[in-house]
Motif scaffolding. Structure first.
Motif, short mmCIF file in Angstrom:
data_model
loop_
_atom_site.label_atom_id
_atom_site.label_comp_id
_atom_site.label_asym_id
_atom_site.label_seq_id
_atom_site.Cartn_x
_atom_site.Cartn_y
_atom_site.Cartn_z
N ARG A 34 0.46 6.87 9.01
CA ARG A 34 0.91 6.03 7.90
C ARG A 34 -0.13 6.09 6.79
NH1 ARG A 34 4.27 1.54 7.40
NH2 ARG A 34 5.38 2.65 9.03
N GLY A 35 0.27 6.57 5.63
CA GLY A 35 -0.63 6.51 4.49
C GLY A 35 -0.62 5.11 3.92
N LEU A 36 -1.79 4.60 3.56
CA LEU A 36 -1.86 3.27 2.93
C LEU A 36 -2.64 3.45 1.63
CD1 LEU A 36 -1.34 0.19 3.11
CD2 LEU A 36 -3.55 0.02 4.28
N ILE A 37 -1.91 3.33 0.51
CA ILE A 37 -2.54 3.58 -0.78
C ILE A 37 -2.39 2.35 -1.67
CG2 ILE A 37 -2.09 6.06 -0.60
CD1 ILE A 37 0.12 5.73 -2.72
N GLY A 38 -3.12 2.37 -2.75
CA GLY A 38 -3.08 1.26 -3.70
C GLY A 38 -4.35 1.28 -4.52
N PRO A 39 -4.30 0.68 -5.71
CA PRO A 39 -5.47 0.72 -6.59
C PRO A 39 -6.68 0.05 -5.94
CG PRO A 39 -3.59 -0.39 -7.65
CD PRO A 39 -3.19 -0.09 -6.26
N ASN A 40 -7.85 0.29 -6.48
CA ASN A 40 -9.05 -0.41 -6.03
C ASN A 40 -8.82 -1.90 -6.10
OD1 ASN A 40 -10.86 1.64 -5.34
ND2 ASN A 40 -11.26 2.05 -7.50
N GLY A 41 -9.21 -2.61 -5.04
CA GLY A 41 -9.06 -4.06 -5.02
C GLY A 41 -7.68 -4.50 -4.56
N ALA A 42 -6.81 -3.57 -4.15
CA ALA A 42 -5.45 -3.92 -3.74
C ALA A 42 -5.41 -4.71 -2.43
CB ALA A 42 -4.60 -2.66 -3.60
N GLY A 43 -6.47 -4.55 -1.61
CA GLY A 43 -6.52 -5.27 -0.33
C GLY A 43 -6.50 -4.38 0.90
N LYS A 44 -6.69 -3.09 0.70
CA LYS A 44 -6.61 -2.15 1.81
C LYS A 44 -7.71 -2.40 2.85
CE LYS A 44 -7.06 1.37 -0.99
NZ LYS A 44 -7.28 0.65 -2.28
N SER A 45 -8.95 -2.47 2.39
CA SER A 45 -10.05 -2.69 3.33
C SER A 45 -9.95 -4.09 3.95
CB SER A 45 -11.40 -2.52 2.64
OG SER A 45 -11.59 -1.17 2.26
N THR A 46 -9.50 -5.04 3.16
CA THR A 46 -9.33 -6.40 3.70
C THR A 46 -8.30 -6.39 4.83
OG1 THR A 46 -9.91 -7.38 1.57
CG2 THR A 46 -8.70 -8.78 3.11
N LEU A 47 -7.23 -5.63 4.64
CA LEU A 47 -6.24 -5.52 5.71
C LEU A 47 -6.90 -5.03 6.99
CD1 LEU A 47 -3.22 -5.57 6.61
CD2 LEU A 47 -3.18 -3.13 6.03
N PHE A 48 -7.70 -3.97 6.90
CA PHE A 48 -8.39 -3.45 8.08
C PHE A 48 -9.33 -4.51 8.67
CE2 PHE A 48 -8.24 1.47 7.43
CZ PHE A 48 -6.86 1.42 7.45
N ASN A 49 -10.06 -5.20 7.78
CA ASN A 49 -11.01 -6.22 8.27
C ASN A 49 -10.30 -7.33 9.02
OD1 ASN A 49 -13.31 -4.97 7.25
ND2 ASN A 49 -13.16 -6.00 5.27
N VAL A 50 -9.15 -7.74 8.53
CA VAL A 50 -8.44 -8.85 9.16
C VAL A 50 -7.73 -8.38 10.43
CG1 VAL A 50 -6.54 -10.48 8.85
CG2 VAL A 50 -8.21 -10.17 7.02
N VAL A 51 -7.10 -7.22 10.35
CA VAL A 51 -6.34 -6.73 11.51
C VAL A 51 -7.26 -6.43 12.69
CG1 VAL A 51 -5.09 -4.68 12.30
CG2 VAL A 51 -4.31 -5.90 10.28
N THR A 52 -8.49 -5.96 12.39
CA THR A 52 -9.40 -5.61 13.49
C THR A 52 -10.29 -6.77 13.91
OG1 THR A 52 -11.06 -4.77 11.94
CG2 THR A 52 -9.49 -3.17 12.84
N GLY A 53 -10.04 -7.95 13.37
CA GLY A 53 -10.77 -9.13 13.85
C GLY A 53 -12.14 -9.32 13.23
N ALA A 54 -12.48 -8.53 12.21
CA ALA A 54 -13.78 -8.71 11.56
C ALA A 54 -13.78 -9.97 10.67
CB ALA A 54 -14.14 -7.48 10.73
N LEU A 55 -12.61 -10.28 10.10
CA LEU A 55 -12.47 -11.48 9.27
C LEU A 55 -11.23 -12.24 9.74
CD1 LEU A 55 -12.94 -10.11 5.63
CD2 LEU A 55 -14.59 -11.46 6.96
N PRO A 56 -11.29 -13.57 9.77
CA PRO A 56 -10.09 -14.33 10.17
C PRO A 56 -9.08 -14.38 9.03
CG PRO A 56 -11.88 -15.83 9.61
CD PRO A 56 -12.43 -14.44 9.47
N PRO A 57 -7.80 -14.26 9.33
CA PRO A 57 -6.80 -14.42 8.27
C PRO A 57 -6.64 -15.90 7.91
CG PRO A 57 -5.68 -14.08 10.37
CD PRO A 57 -7.17 -14.00 10.64
N ASP A 58 -6.11 -16.18 6.73
CA ASP A 58 -5.78 -17.55 6.36
C ASP A 58 -4.35 -17.89 6.78
OD1 ASP A 58 -8.23 -18.31 5.10
OD2 ASP A 58 -7.73 -16.88 3.53
N GLY A 59 -3.58 -16.87 7.08
CA GLY A 59 -2.22 -17.10 7.56
C GLY A 59 -1.63 -15.79 8.04
#
Ligand code: ADP
Ligand code: MG
Length: 260
Positions: A34-59
């Motif tokens: 699955r390609g995941l693209i989007g401009p800088n700051g779109a939230g791609k790395s945040t998605l990885f951080n949240v999905v892998t448990g590095a950061l807790p989601p707010d919802g």
């Protein structure tokens, strides 16, 4: 019907006034790139951080092979088969290429420190198995001959391949690769494309965050486009290329859109 390998529902992550993820949904069947693209700051790395448990989601909710995994720590998720690489490379200081790949395996190993102390024979067997897995992964990415070299001395292109080997060495079936080709030369990117396709052939699933559109379009089965923490589009590479909103938000705009 089997559950998707990864399913994300309504995922939200806020940093102060910034909504980095804004009710994001993702359904990822097993065996895809699955390609995941989007401009800088779109939230791609945040998605990885949240999905892998590095950061807790707010919802929102995250399921791995049907199992809710909200709140699990990264090492627990590696054991459940999900591993990620990082946009920024941090080679392990003072470690060889082989040792670096072995650290990846240790994260996924059942023999924790305690059992290594209490059950030496079993721990030794585990260590041998880990060494073997790390070696195989290094060979697979073409670093077999460089096992003994210091990891930090590898050129950037080979550091990226080492990152991939570390992820593969865990045995995880879901690999989240953040800017996997960043800093690679054209021939190195070409080699990476072939490796990713070979990884998929082995039945693994990949989410590829990458700015190099020709790489994304070449290897992805489906492309998800993120913008402002929301899904802007999700379609085949050919359709995404023609998608007017994607072109406006990302692909067009002359120059900077696909830049790093
Ligand atoms: P991408 O990887 O798509 O370039 P990011 O996920 O890194 O985007 O960032 C999404 C948004 O969240 C950006 O506005 C970024 O500045 C913000 N952000 C990301 N991580 C943090 C953090 N740890 N603290 C504060 N803001 C962050
Ligand atoms: Mg990023």
């Amino acid at each position: 019907m089997t559950a998707p390998l990864l399913e994300v529902r309504g995922l939200t992550k806020r940093f102060g006034g910034v909504l980095a993820l804004d009710g994001f949904d993702l359904t990822l069947p097993e065996g895809q790139i699955r390609g995941l693209i989007g401009p800088n700051g779109a939230g791609k790395s945040t998605l990885f951080n949240v999905v892998t448990g590095a950061l807790p989601p707010d919802g929102g909710e995250i399921r791995l092979a049907g199992r809710p995994v909200n709140g699990l720590r990264p090492h627990a998720l590696v054991r459940l088969g999900m591993v990620r690489t990082f946009q920024k490379i941090h080679p392990f200081r003072g470690m060889s290429v082989l040792e670096s790949a072995m650290v990846g395996c240790h994260a996924a190993s059942r023999a924790g420190l305690l059992s290594a102390v209490l059950r030496p024979p079993r721990a030794a067997r585990e260590e041998a198995r880990i060494r073997e897995r790390a070696s195989l992964a290094l060979e697979f990415v073409g670093l077999g001959a460089r096992e003994a070299e210091p990891a930090e001395a590898l050129p950037l292109g080979l550091q990226r391949l080492l990152q991939l080997a570390c992820a593969l060495a865990t045995g995880a079936r879901l690999l989240l690769l953040d800017e996997a080709a960043s800093g690679l030369t054209t021939p190195e990117t070409e080699r990476l494309a072939e490796l990713l396709l070979a990884v998929r052939t082995r039945g693994k699933t990949i989410v590829l965050v990458e700015h190099d559109m020709s790489l994304v379009m070449r290897v992805s089965d489906l492309v998800t486009v993120l913008n402002f923490g929301r899904k802007l589009a999700e379609a085949s590479p050919a359709e995404v290329r023609r998608h007017p909103e994607v072109i406006r938000a990302y692909l067009g705009g002359g120059g900077r859109g696909a830049g790093g």
